[in-house]
Structure formats: C-alpha cells, structure tokens
Scaffold this motif. Structure first.
Motif, PDB file in Angstrom:
ATOM      1  N   ARG A  10      -7.887 -14.338 -17.198  1.00  0.00           N
ATOM      2  CA  ARG A  10      -7.020 -14.244 -18.389  1.00  0.00           C
ATOM      3  C   ARG A  10      -5.834 -13.319 -18.117  1.00  0.00           C
ATOM      4  N   ILE A  11      -6.104 -12.200 -17.456  1.00  0.00           N
ATOM      5  CA  ILE A  11      -5.027 -11.241 -17.151  1.00  0.00           C
ATOM      6  C   ILE A  11      -4.020 -11.880 -16.197  1.00  0.00           C
ATOM      7  N   ALA A  14      -1.952 -14.458 -18.052  1.00  0.00           N
ATOM      8  CA  ALA A  14      -0.985 -13.771 -18.930  1.00  0.00           C
ATOM      9  C   ALA A  14       0.180 -13.239 -18.101  1.00  0.00           C
ATOM     10  N   ILE A  17       2.513 -16.184 -17.049  1.00  0.00           N
ATOM     11  CA  ILE A  17       3.342 -16.661 -18.175  1.00  0.00           C
ATOM     12  C   ILE A  17       4.455 -15.654 -18.473  1.00  0.00           C
ATOM     13  N   LYS A  18       4.106 -14.391 -18.412  1.00  0.00           N
ATOM     14  CA  LYS A  18       5.066 -13.331 -18.718  1.00  0.00           C
ATOM     15  C   LYS A  18       6.172 -13.261 -17.653  1.00  0.00           C
ATOM     16  N   LEU A  19       5.784 -13.356 -16.378  1.00  0.00           N
ATOM     17  CA  LEU A  19       6.760 -13.202 -15.292  1.00  0.00           C
ATOM     18  C   LEU A  19       7.633 -14.442 -15.091  1.00  0.00           C
ATOM     19  N   GLU A  84       6.591  -4.215 -17.955  1.00  0.00           N
ATOM     20  CA  GLU A  84       5.782  -3.439 -18.903  1.00  0.00           C
ATOM     21  C   GLU A  84       6.513  -2.167 -19.334  1.00  0.00           C
ATOM     22  N   ILE A  93      -0.849  -2.514 -24.113  1.00  0.00           N
ATOM     23  CA  ILE A  93      -1.878  -3.136 -23.271  1.00  0.00           C
ATOM     24  C   ILE A  93      -3.082  -2.215 -23.100  1.00  0.00           C
ATOM     25  N   LEU A  94      -2.808  -0.935 -22.908  1.00  0.00           N
ATOM     26  CA  LEU A  94      -3.930  -0.016 -22.676  1.00  0.00           C
ATOM     27  C   LEU A  94      -4.679   0.327 -23.966  1.00  0.00           C
ATOM     28  N   LEU A  96      -5.640  -2.149 -25.753  1.00  0.00           N
ATOM     29  CA  LEU A  96      -6.442  -3.372 -25.924  1.00  0.00           C
ATOM     30  C   LEU A  96      -7.797  -3.164 -25.239  1.00  0.00           C
ATOM     31  N   PRO A  97      -8.790  -3.934 -25.671  1.00  0.00           N
ATOM     32  CA  PRO A  97     -10.116  -3.745 -25.049  1.00  0.00           C
ATOM     33  C   PRO A  97     -10.216  -4.361 -23.653  1.00  0.00           C
ATOM     34  N   ILE A  98      -9.415  -3.852 -22.743  1.00  0.00           N
ATOM     35  CA  ILE A  98      -9.457  -4.314 -21.348  1.00  0.00           C
ATOM     36  C   ILE A  98      -9.665  -3.090 -20.463  1.00  0.00           C
ATOM     37  N   PRO A  99     -10.686  -3.099 -19.607  1.00  0.00           N
ATOM     38  CA  PRO A  99     -10.857  -1.949 -18.709  1.00  0.00           C
ATOM     39  C   PRO A  99      -9.614  -1.777 -17.837  1.00  0.00           C
ATOM     40  N   ARG A 100      -9.169  -0.556 -17.733  1.00  0.00           N
ATOM     41  CA  ARG A 100      -7.914  -0.297 -17.016  1.00  0.00           C
ATOM     42  C   ARG A 100      -7.927  -0.792 -15.558  1.00  0.00           C
ATOM     43  N   PHE A 103      -7.304  -4.490 -15.471  1.00  0.00           N
ATOM     44  CA  PHE A 103      -5.916  -4.854 -15.744  1.00  0.00           C
ATOM     45  C   PHE A 103      -5.053  -4.608 -14.506  1.00  0.00           C
TER      46      PHE A 103
ATOM     47  N   LEU B  75      -5.328   6.618 -25.160  1.00  0.00           N
ATOM     48  CA  LEU B  75      -4.180   6.602 -24.245  1.00  0.00           C
ATOM     49  C   LEU B  75      -3.977   7.974 -23.614  1.00  0.00           C
ATOM     50  N   MET B  95     -14.519   0.201 -25.222  1.00  0.00           N
ATOM     51  CA  MET B  95     -14.281  -1.239 -25.376  1.00  0.00           C
ATOM     52  C   MET B  95     -14.759  -1.733 -26.741  1.00  0.00           C
ATOM     53  N   LEU B  98     -12.134  -0.388 -29.285  1.00  0.00           N
ATOM     54  CA  LEU B  98     -10.802  -1.010 -29.183  1.00  0.00           C
ATOM     55  C   LEU B  98     -10.814  -2.483 -29.609  1.00  0.00           C
ATOM     56  N   ASN B 122       0.254 -14.014 -25.528  1.00  0.00           N
ATOM     57  CA  ASN B 122      -0.047 -13.079 -24.439  1.00  0.00           C
ATOM     58  C   ASN B 122      -1.172 -12.125 -24.842  1.00  0.00           C
ATOM     59  N   ARG B 125      -4.444 -13.996 -25.308  1.00  0.00           N
ATOM     60  CA  ARG B 125      -5.054 -14.308 -24.013  1.00  0.00           C
ATOM     61  C   ARG B 125      -5.785 -13.069 -23.469  1.00  0.00           C
ATOM     62  N   LEU B 126      -5.106 -11.920 -23.528  1.00  0.00           N
ATOM     63  CA  LEU B 126      -5.715 -10.692 -23.007  1.00  0.00           C
ATOM     64  C   LEU B 126      -6.944 -10.282 -23.812  1.00  0.00           C
TER      65      LEU B 126
END
Lengths: 268, 325
Positions: A10-11, A14, A17-19, A84, A93-94, A96-100, A103, B75, B95, B98, B122, B125-126
């Motif tokens: 997914r990352i 994403a 698509i972004k780039l 970014e 982004i940080l 969001l519930p995504i382990p750093r 990402f 953060l 997690m 968040l 975006n 998706r994330l």
C-alpha cells in the motif's frame, strides 16, 4: 508477515501515485533518453565507418549511463523525499497508524521502482536504437552479431555498483527538509573526488590512469564510473565484484540505520 | 427527607473534586514535559479531555499548543510524563490509538500537485480504507465541484476543508485539529464551526482543537484548557470558566442627559461618557437593574440599555495575567 507485506504494498503504491505527478517521473524518462541519445549521436556520426564492433555500443552506453547515474539518483531521491517536506506531509503521515520503519522502507522501495523503470527504459531505448541503426546503417553490424547478454550484464553491474548511493542519498533526503542541501551534498560527493583527482593529475602527482580509477572506487558516489570503466578490460567481468558486494552491504546498513534514525526522530 | 438527601447528594457530587475522575476521559496526560535542549516548552502538562466534548486548547503564540498536540500524536517523543488516549498508554499502543484518531497538525498537509480526490485516496490507501467514503466526505466539506482541481489552485479555506476531510476519512472517534480556523475568512470560519458542531453531534466524535481566536472557541467549545508558557493555567467546562471569571460586565445606556446621569451615579460606579452614551462597569445584572431604576426615578429617560459580558477574552487575559504574577 502477510499484513506487513500488504501494508508495504500500500505504501509503495501510494508512493508511485504521488510521484507520478512530480519531476521524479520526468527524471526517470530524461535520464535514459539522454544517455541513449548521447551515445546514438556519437554512433550516428560514425555511421560510415567500417569494421566497428557493435559491442562497443554497449561499452559506450554503459559508460554514459554510469556517468549520469549518480546525478540521476541524487536528483530523483532528493525530489521524491522533498515531496513530503515541502507540503508538510511528514507530520500527517507519521500521525497515521503506520509503523515508521515500514513507511521508510515502503517509500524507499517506491523510489527504487522509478530507478528500475529508468533501467528498463534504457535497455528498451538501446534496443530501439540498435534496431533502427541495424536497418538504416547495416555496416555498423547490429544485424549480424550482437551480444544481448553483455548489455544486461553491463547495466546490472552499473546499477548494482550504485547500491550505496541509493540508501545514503535516501537517508539524506529524508533527514534534510531543504531540497538544495541533499542535492548539493550528493553532487559534491560525485564531483569533488573526480575534480581532486584531475587536479592531482594536472599537477603531475597522479600519472597512472589505473590509480585514478582505483581511487574513485573508494567513494560510493563515484564507484559506478570506475565499475563501468574497468569492466570492459576483462571480457569475463562479473556483475558483482567484491567492492560492489561491499557497497551492497553498506547500502543495507545505511537503510537499517536510516530506518532506525527515522523511527526515533522528532517531527518538529 | 429523601428529597433533601438527593439535593445534598447532587450538590456534593457536582462539587466533588473527584467528579472529574469519575467522568470518562478520552485524553489524559500527567506531568508531561518536553523541551528542545535546555529550553523546556511543556511543563507538567496534565490535560483531561472528556469524551464527546469539543475541547478548546487556548493559548498565545508560542505557549506550547502545537507541541502538546504533537506529543499526543507521538510526533514528539517525551521522556517524562504519561499520555493515555482511549484509556491506553500512547507509546505502547500507538497503532491502536492512531487508528482511531484523525488529525490536522498546523498548516494543511496536502500534496499540492494532486487533486482533492487523489489526496484523499492517498491517505485512504495508507490507512487501508475503502475509497467509498471519499465522495460523501467531499460533499461534507463542500468540495465536490472542485475535487478535480490540483490543490495548489485552492484557497486557504478550501485547503483547510480538504485537510479536515482527510482527517475524517477513517471516521475517527477523536479529532485533533491544530489551528483549524487559521487563515479562514469570516464565512469560512462560520462554515468550519458549523461543520465541527455537526461532526461532534452526529458522529459522537470528540474534538480537541487549538486556537488563539477566542471568540470562536467561546462559540464552539464545551470545554477549554488555557496554556501559557508551557503550563496549563486553567482547564474545565467553558460555562464554569465564563461564570467563575471576573464577573465584570459592561452596561451601555443611552439617556436624554448623560452628564446628569453620571452625576447621579456619583462615585459608586465606574462610569464614563463615550459617544454621548453612558458606559458603566457592573458586577452583575441586579446592579444593572438598580442603575437603570435610579436614573429613571430621577426623571431621566433611558432610550436603550445594552449589557455586554466580557466573556472568554476577559477570563483569558485575567488568567494569563494571574499566571504571570
């Protein structure tokens, strides 16, 4: 494990698509196009010569590609990371519930796909040129004997030689918010060692060209040149010389260090 | 007897300090400290945000509002203090927490080269969310018409609204918004206020928002915390803050003879004449009624009387000054 792979996918998607809408895509097209066109123009100017070894085309192309590759990587990675920074998206982004680390890795792999795209495009364009030259200028010999394997081996060697640049530049790009700074550091790391060696050569302190090539190998940002320049001296060259393997190890270490640094960094 | 017991119980219960502990808190921090080097930006922040409230986080520029919000979102890393969100410790359940939060930190975070739909996709998706909700969210923030334009062509208000839509994408139980009305025109501020109230009421979403626009916080928030120089100087119910504050109100009277009226009030009240109107500082509404009666009883006509509460602004300044002393 399955969940991690899915999250990573997914990352990466994403990131692609972004780039796609940034200068990164143009860079991935311009670099192969520029390298192939440059060599094609040289060969076009020699179209009437006879007894030319078509394998020399691969040597010329890999030399040109290896010269531009570090610049391309520095620019592409810096632009991709700056997407970014300039939009203050890192905070979003940080949060969001995504382990750093995930990402960090996912974004890196997304960027690497653009580099892989450039690699494939270079080969496709090289084949197109060889096809056109083969039809238009039969005396260049492209229609008779062409070493397809050599083309792939040469390019794999150049791209793997740049392994350390990918992760070091990525770490710099993620660390430094300003686009100019990582680009300047990257460019300095590419140009300065060569400039110093040229000055040493002019001053008469370095007369041996082998020493020159050897010296470049110790700088990961200049290594792709020397890997390309030295490979044709030995017809049985390997894709992974010892130094490339060392740089691949350096690359993994830099990636792990970068992920660790990214995980514990405060987002101010 | 029973009625008396209930009355006593109610009075005691509502006045108990432990009442705050009984009521559930969606965010609870204790002795939170954060600094850059030797410069301590947050000093022993103990914040308690009740469930389903609209919690205003007030403070002058540089007071530590954004820093507090960043620590709540993980953060910024804090070594001292405790952060519990949804009853769970932040660092060990990051997690989980968040996933249930939608956030907008400082300026709108958007990819300017992408359009609104791509920006929403975006984040979807994330976050591993379906794209189904994107259409209705764009409608909620009134961006359906402009959804295909690159964000760089948007006004500040549109960017703020899109950021809010992105924060709402995961249907969060807690919405953390840092200065959501910054840079908005009066119309945009009203729209944003109405939107936040609707989200709070319809989706039972707790909202923590920081701002230094006091009038908006007063209109919007049920609870408030005031931070100054990194320390919380007040937190609690907005009504309590307004009621328990200075108690000072301004009374403006239009009379047929302002000079005679001011003479009548003598030195008992702090009164001045401005634009031919009498301006008097009063302690409460009974005092205001007594003043009007006094003027009328002395044969003067009162054409209009306006009583204006000094409200949150006065309380805010009062608390900040008190804190400085």
């Amino acid at each position: 494990m399955k969940a991690i792979v899915k999250a990573l996918a997914r990352i990466i998607s994403a990131e692609i698509i972004k780039l796609r809408g940034t200068f990164a895509l143009w860079l991935s097209i311009l670099y192969p196009l520029g390298s192939v066109m440059l060599v094609s123009l040289i060969w076009y100017s020699q179209r009437n010569k006879k007894n030319i070894n078509p394998d020399q085309f691969i040597t010329d192309l890999s030399n040109a590609a290896s010269f531009f590759l570090p610049f391309f990587i520095v620019l592409l990675i810096s632009v991709a990371c700056n997407t970014e920074h300039k939009s203050s998206m890192m905070k979003h982004i940080l949060a969001l519930p995504i382990p750093r680390p995930l990402f960090y890795l996912g974004k890196f792999l997304g960027i690497m796909l653009f580099i892989a795209f450039a690699f494939i495009l270079t080969i496709v364009l090289a084949y197109c040129v060889m096809l056109i030259f083969g039809i238009a200028f039969p005396n260049l010999g492209f229609r008779n004997s062409f070493n397809h394997l050599l083309l792939f081996r040469a390019f794999f060697r150049v791209y793997f030689a740049a392994s350390a640049i990918y992760t070091i530049q990525y770490w710099l790009g993620m660390r430094l918010k300003n686009l100019t700074l990582p680009v300047a550091i990257g460019a300095a790391l590419i140009i300065l060692p060569i400039a110093i060696l040229i000055v040493l050569g002019i001053a008469g302190l370095m007369n041996n060209s082998e020493n020159f090539t050897q010296s470049l190998t110790y700088n990961p940002y200049s290594y792709p040149y020397s890997a390309a320049f030295s490979m044709m001296q030995n017809a049985e060259f390997t894709i992974f010389p010892t130094l490339t393997l060392i740089y691949i190890f350096v690359s993994f270490t830099a990636l792990l260090f970068g992920a660790f640094d990214f995980s514990r960094r405060d987002v101010v | 007897m029973f009625r008396n017991f209930i009355t006593v119980f109610c009075i005691t219960y509502t006045q108990l300090p432990c009442m705050e502990k009984i009521s559930p808190k969606i965010i609870e921090t204790k002795d939170l400290n954060f600094g850059y080097g030797n410069n301590l930006v947050l000093k022993d922040i103990s914040l308690q945000v009740p469930y389903k409230s609209i919690f205003g986080f007030l403070g002058p520029n540089g007071a530590g509002k954004s820093t507090t919000i960043k620590t709540l979102l993980g953060l910024l890393h804090t070594e001292n203090g405790m952060i519990h969100i949804f009853g769970k410790e932040l660092n060990t359940n990051k997690m989980y927490i968040l996933k249930r939060i939608g956030a907008m930190v400082e300026s709108p975070s958007l990819y300017e080269h992408l359009d609104a739909i791509r920006n929403l996709e975006n984040t979807a998706r994330l976050r591993n969310l379906p794209f189904d909700a994107i259409g209705s969210l764009l409608e909620t923030v009134s961006l359906t018409q402009d959804a295909h334009w690159p964000v760089k062509q948007y006004s500040t208000g549109m960017k703020q609204r899109l950021s809010l839509a992105i924060a709402l994408l995961a249907e969060p139980e807690l919405l953390i918004l840092d200065e959501p009305i910054n840079g908005l025109d009066p119309n945009g501020i009203i729209e944003m206020r109405q939107l936040l109230v609707r989200i709070n009421e319809e989706k039972n979403c707790t909202i923590l928002l920081s701002s230094h626009i006091l009038s908006e916080i007063e209109k919007l928030c049920s609870h408030v915390a005031i931070i100054n120089s990194g320390s919380i100087v007040y937190q609690g119910n907005m009504k309590n803050l307004l009621n328990s504050s200075t108690g000072i109100e301004h009374l403006t009277l239009q009379t047929n003879d302002a000079k005679k009226a001011i003479a009548l009030l003598d030195s008992r009240f702090n009164a001045t004449i401005k634009d031919n109107a009498l301006q008097i500082t009063v302690g409460n509404k009974q005092e205001a009624a007594a003043i009007i009666k006094l003027i009328v009883d002395n044969g003067l006509d009162v054409y209009s009387a306006e009583r204006e509460s000094t409200g949150l602004e006065a309380s805010f300044l009062h608390l900040l000054n008190e804190n400085h002393l």
